[in-house]
Scaffold this active site. Structure first.
Site, PDB file in Angstrom:
ATOM      1  N   ASP A  87     -11.986   4.014   3.766  1.00 15.55           N
ATOM      2  CA  ASP A  87     -12.293   3.022   2.736  1.00 15.55           C
ATOM      3  C   ASP A  87     -11.989   3.727   1.420  1.00 15.55           C
ATOM      4  O   ASP A  87     -12.757   4.562   0.960  1.00 15.55           O
ATOM      5  CB  ASP A  87     -13.773   2.618   2.814  1.00 15.55           C
ATOM      6  CG  ASP A  87     -14.132   1.580   1.754  1.00 15.55           C
ATOM      7  OD1 ASP A  87     -13.297   1.347   0.846  1.00 15.55           O
ATOM      8  OD2 ASP A  87     -15.227   1.014   1.819  1.00 15.55           O
ATOM      9  N   HIS A  88     -10.865   3.356   0.834  1.00 15.13           N
ATOM     10  CA  HIS A  88     -10.391   4.130  -0.324  1.00 15.13           C
ATOM     11  C   HIS A  88     -11.416   4.113  -1.459  1.00 15.13           C
ATOM     12  O   HIS A  88     -11.422   4.987  -2.313  1.00 15.13           O
ATOM     13  CB  HIS A  88      -9.066   3.567  -0.829  1.00 15.13           C
ATOM     14  CG  HIS A  88      -9.223   2.262  -1.537  1.00 15.13           C
ATOM     15  ND1 HIS A  88      -9.270   1.061  -0.872  1.00 15.13           N
ATOM     16  CD2 HIS A  88      -9.398   1.972  -2.848  1.00 15.13           C
ATOM     17  CE1 HIS A  88      -9.445   0.094  -1.734  1.00 15.13           C
ATOM     18  NE2 HIS A  88      -9.529   0.608  -2.946  1.00 15.13           N
ATOM     19  N   ARG A  98       8.932  -3.927  10.084  1.00 15.35           N
ATOM     20  CA  ARG A  98       9.847  -4.935  10.634  1.00 15.35           C
ATOM     21  C   ARG A  98      11.150  -5.013   9.850  1.00 15.35           C
ATOM     22  O   ARG A  98      12.229  -5.232  10.407  1.00 15.35           O
ATOM     23  CB  ARG A  98       9.197  -6.319  10.560  1.00 15.35           C
ATOM     24  CG  ARG A  98       8.369  -6.684  11.758  1.00 15.35           C
ATOM     25  CD  ARG A  98       7.750  -8.066  11.537  1.00 15.35           C
ATOM     26  NE  ARG A  98       6.866  -8.403  12.645  1.00 15.35           N
ATOM     27  CZ  ARG A  98       7.292  -8.863  13.828  1.00 15.35           C
ATOM     28  NH1 ARG A  98       8.586  -9.059  14.066  1.00 15.35           N
ATOM     29  NH2 ARG A  98       6.417  -9.139  14.786  1.00 15.35           N
ATOM     30  N   HIS A 155     -17.999  -1.821   0.213  1.00 18.02           N
ATOM     31  CA  HIS A 155     -18.197  -1.079  -1.037  1.00 18.02           C
ATOM     32  C   HIS A 155     -19.663  -0.983  -1.440  1.00 18.02           C
ATOM     33  O   HIS A 155     -20.191   0.093  -1.709  1.00 18.02           O
ATOM     34  CB  HIS A 155     -17.411  -1.740  -2.170  1.00 18.02           C
ATOM     35  CG  HIS A 155     -15.952  -1.813  -1.908  1.00 18.02           C
ATOM     36  ND1 HIS A 155     -15.308  -0.978  -1.017  1.00 18.02           N
ATOM     37  CD2 HIS A 155     -14.978  -2.613  -2.422  1.00 18.02           C
ATOM     38  CE1 HIS A 155     -14.015  -1.263  -0.999  1.00 18.02           C
ATOM     39  NE2 HIS A 155     -13.786  -2.248  -1.829  1.00 18.02           N
ATOM     40  N   LEU A 202       0.836  -1.199   0.000  1.00 15.39           N
ATOM     41  CA  LEU A 202       0.000   0.000   0.000  1.00 15.39           C
ATOM     42  C   LEU A 202       0.872   1.250   0.000  1.00 15.39           C
ATOM     43  O   LEU A 202       0.590   2.216  -0.710  1.00 15.39           O
ATOM     44  CB  LEU A 202      -0.917  -0.007   1.230  1.00 15.39           C
ATOM     45  CG  LEU A 202      -1.919   1.140   1.288  1.00 15.39           C
ATOM     46  CD1 LEU A 202      -2.969   0.987   0.195  1.00 15.39           C
ATOM     47  CD2 LEU A 202      -2.602   1.208   2.655  1.00 15.39           C
ATOM     48  N   ASP A 243       9.530  -3.764  16.190  1.00 16.23           N
ATOM     49  CA  ASP A 243       8.335  -4.532  16.526  1.00 16.23           C
ATOM     50  C   ASP A 243       7.295  -3.558  17.083  1.00 16.23           C
ATOM     51  O   ASP A 243       7.581  -2.791  18.004  1.00 16.23           O
ATOM     52  CB  ASP A 243       8.721  -5.576  17.587  1.00 16.23           C
ATOM     53  CG  ASP A 243       7.581  -6.516  17.897  1.00 16.23           C
ATOM     54  OD1 ASP A 243       6.394  -6.093  17.816  1.00 16.23           O
ATOM     55  OD2 ASP A 243       7.860  -7.679  18.232  1.00 16.23           O
ATOM     56  N   GLU A 276     -15.944  -9.019 -10.696  1.00 15.90           N
ATOM     57  CA  GLU A 276     -14.513  -9.107 -11.011  1.00 15.90           C
ATOM     58  C   GLU A 276     -14.257 -10.330 -11.881  1.00 15.90           C
ATOM     59  O   GLU A 276     -14.944 -11.341 -11.763  1.00 15.90           O
ATOM     60  CB  GLU A 276     -13.699  -9.239  -9.732  1.00 15.90           C
ATOM     61  CG  GLU A 276     -13.778  -8.035  -8.816  1.00 15.90           C
ATOM     62  CD  GLU A 276     -12.893  -8.228  -7.594  1.00 15.90           C
ATOM     63  OE1 GLU A 276     -11.859  -7.547  -7.493  1.00 15.90           O
ATOM     64  OE2 GLU A 276     -13.253  -9.084  -6.759  1.00 15.90           O
TER      65      GLU A 276
END
Lengths: 445, 445
Positions: free
Chosen positions: A181-182, A47, A244, A18, A89, A220
């Protein structure tokens, strides 16, 4: 509205997909296109072992590979005040001590901080708890501002969403929290409210007197790919439907909001979701595509649905009796996200000798964006009137080109400018208060 | 509906412009495209000296020059049973004796007759009176049928229209009479009723709750050319406004008709015209283009208007308070016939920081045909919502091509098939009964 104050962008999950694909290019685009005018510092946390310099290079790689705008060194250097990286961490105090040290070095003047949690969901409360315990994130901080962005999923069911809310609310105020929520940042989705409330001609038709039914489709062609592990937990319902599709549904069905800030919109959306029921008992179909059980990280006897369709009804004056068909799935024939508003037939067919289709408004979201209005005209002929169904069309790409701002640019900008506090239009956020969507969805299934 | 019975086409003004440019090509097109399947005889009548053979050649010339379809000799010979020509004075008995002789030679079986009066208007009653007096045209003749087609103008003012009606009504029944305004045969004009009554989404908006005003424009770039003599009598008002524009207006504003035969439609149109008034006193503008007085056959101090605009109102429940702006003129900047339905603004502008245009439906008639629906969407942007007015479009030529049937083909076919008697859709006829348009117009100006 360009930002006038410097800030530090603290990115948990800083080396993830992302980050490199979406967040880094979005920051660059915002700067290049002058929506953000102040330089900022970035602190990546993850990490993976990496030096500060390597993290700077990672950032540049993200711009070069994924940005809409060409990478320009001079611009980049002006924008990015400094880059830091912490390998640590998220459960250990040392990570946060490290963060404090870096903030002390880099911050001057207003100590504005945007914490972006691009991590696995289970870390959301852990990170926020640690940040507040170490005094890095302060509840109610407005000036300087402290804000937290959390990617969906926000919990995995009603109980976990409630617990998460409960834990976070004790630590930060609601106006500091941006549950992203993109999908809601997509241009086509943002257009829904404008279409409905900046036009006089649709609203009079937008009810059970004139609308026969509504269809919402998110289809999809791809399968689960490498996301089997996630998908086994989610299924089509949590992956697409409860977020969505329900967001689209609430934008389509909501009453005009008092204002267009996040709270006003959220209020109206929640009313729709609270009124949502199955149209009749068992009006749900679940399916699984062939071969799903052979996918990577998928159980050989998985019962997880990769397709779900439901016939819903919104129990209020505007929508009572109007079926809302929702469906989504993977490995389907066609990639298509669209909303169909199917109007009723004319009350009387004057042209009795011929069939006339009812009108239909198709709102295309993906891959094409635009509107089709299907209506009837006379087919050129002599003798008896022949009627043909034709389309008026508006193509979004034809008008505005393909290169429009991406969802994450909007969302980041809103978070950085603090749309919530300033009562600017809230875009792409699930909204304030309880995670009402999860709450309501549970009533249905 | 193909015609099964032979008939004779008796064409007064048989050598004129209308005959060669419109009527002859229309007859040929109807036959070639199989809307008419029986051969027919033609008898042309005019002052000009000409033989039967010459008249046949004149007919072929019309097809070759002006028909949409290529001239094909074999087809032509199949279609045209026989050609006759009478050179004569329309006021003299000899002309009608001559006509009787020819009819006796040519007719066999059903003696169906279509009398087409493509003459100067003053001859309309003279010809019809002579035809009936000589027994060539019989009042009420249905089988065989006798029908009369009269081109507009139907009188030149209220008094003359009443007199003409009165004279004709004694001689023929109303159902035998076809008062043609070819403008109404245009595809785009015929589309109005279908647009309104075969679609569910327009009618709920089609009233004073949602429509701010209506504009009807018939703009020409040409001047009067060689038609000065006619135009000095007519002016823009009689040339365009009281016929074409009022017909458009009544189609836009009428209530849904009980049926779509001529009588039902006429009933509703007349109601609109009866309710028509000036919006307010003196809401009329008349103009004359520079140089008009120097045109051929135009008086040097002519006060005839070549431009007229008016603000009208329809005094009924649906339309009260909605201005209807009509305008027409010659020598204007652009050639354009269109109807604009301007909707009202949204009752409340949610997007207060930005201007939103009201919606608008543009019905283009000439030179392009189609629909534009202007609506608002979100301009792709970050930050504040920006609103842009864009258009959904439907282009008639793009869908159906340019080569669609011409107005006269429809009108002739309707006259030959007897749409009035068969209760077929009446197309392009002013309608039954009194010349209501002239009646009403007089109330306004």
């Amino acid at each position: 509205m360009p930002i006038e104050q410097p800030f530090t962008f603290i990115l948990f999950g800083g080396t993830g997909d992302l980050a490199i694909r979406k967040l880094i290019p979005a920051l660059y685009n915002l700067y290049v296109e002058q929506s953000m005018e102040v330089p900022f510092s970035v602190i990546g946390i993850s990490r993976k072992p990496m030096t500060h310099e390597q993290y700077g290079a990672f950032f540049i790689e993200g711009i070069k590979k994924y940005s809409r705008n060409e990478y320009e060194q001079a611009l980049y250097q002006k924008m990015a005040k400094s880059f830091y990286y912490i390998s640590g961490d998220l459960q250990k105090d040392s990570t946060y001590h490290h963060l404090i040290n870096i903030l002390n070095q880099t911050e001057s003047g207003q100590k504005n901080r945007l914490f972006y949690l691009a991590t696995a969901p289970e870390f959301f409360p852990i990170v926020v708890e640690n940040l507040t315990r170490h005094g890095i994130l302060q509840k109610g901080a407005v000036s300087p501002w402290h804000r937290v962005v959390i990617e969906k999923p926000f919990g995995s069911d009603l109980a976990s969403a409630r617990i998460l809310n409960h834990r976070l609310e004790r630590l930060v105020d609601d106006f500091q929290m941006y549950r992203i929520d993109h999908y809601l940042g997509k241009e086509a989705v943002q257009n829904f409210m404008v279409l409905r409330f900046a036009n006089g001609i649709f609203e009079p038709l937008w009810n059970n007197h004139h609308i026969d039914h509504i269809q919402i489709t998110v289809a999809e062609t791809v399968g689960v790919g490498n996301r089997g592990r996630y998908y086994e937990q989610a299924g089509a319902t949590k992956d697409m439907l409860q977020n969505h599709i329900l967001q689209l549904l609430s934008l389509i069905a909501m009453e005009p909001s008092v204002d267009f800030d996040a709270q006003s919109i959220s209020t109206e959306k929640v009313k729709v979701l609270r009124a949502l029921r199955l149209f009749e008992e068992n009006a749900v179909v679940r399916g699984q595509y062939e071969g799903y059980r052979n996918e990577k990280d998928v159980s050989g006897d998985s019962k997880v649905e990769t397709f779900i369709a439901a016939k819903l009804e919104i129990h209020n004056w505007r929508w009572a009796g109007v079926p809302v068909y929702v469906r989504t799935g993977k490995h389907l024939k066609e990639k298509k996200t669209e909303v169909v508003i199917q109007f009723k037939k004319t009350p009387y067919n004057l042209y009795r000798h011929t069939n006339t289709d009812a009108n239909r408004l198709v709102i295309a979201i993906d891959p094409k964006t635009g509107f089709d209005l299907q209506f009837n005209i006379k087919e050129p002929s002599r003798g008896n009137v022949k009627i043909k169904s034709v389309k008026m069309n508006f193509c979004h790409e034809c008008e505005f080109g393909e290169n429009t701002p991406e969802a994450y640019e909007r969302l980041l900008l809103d978070a950085v400018t603090g749309c919530w506090v300033r009562r600017q239009p809230g875009k792409g956020f699930i909204g304030a208060g309880r995670s009402s969507i999860t709450l309501q969805w549970n009533k249905i299934f």
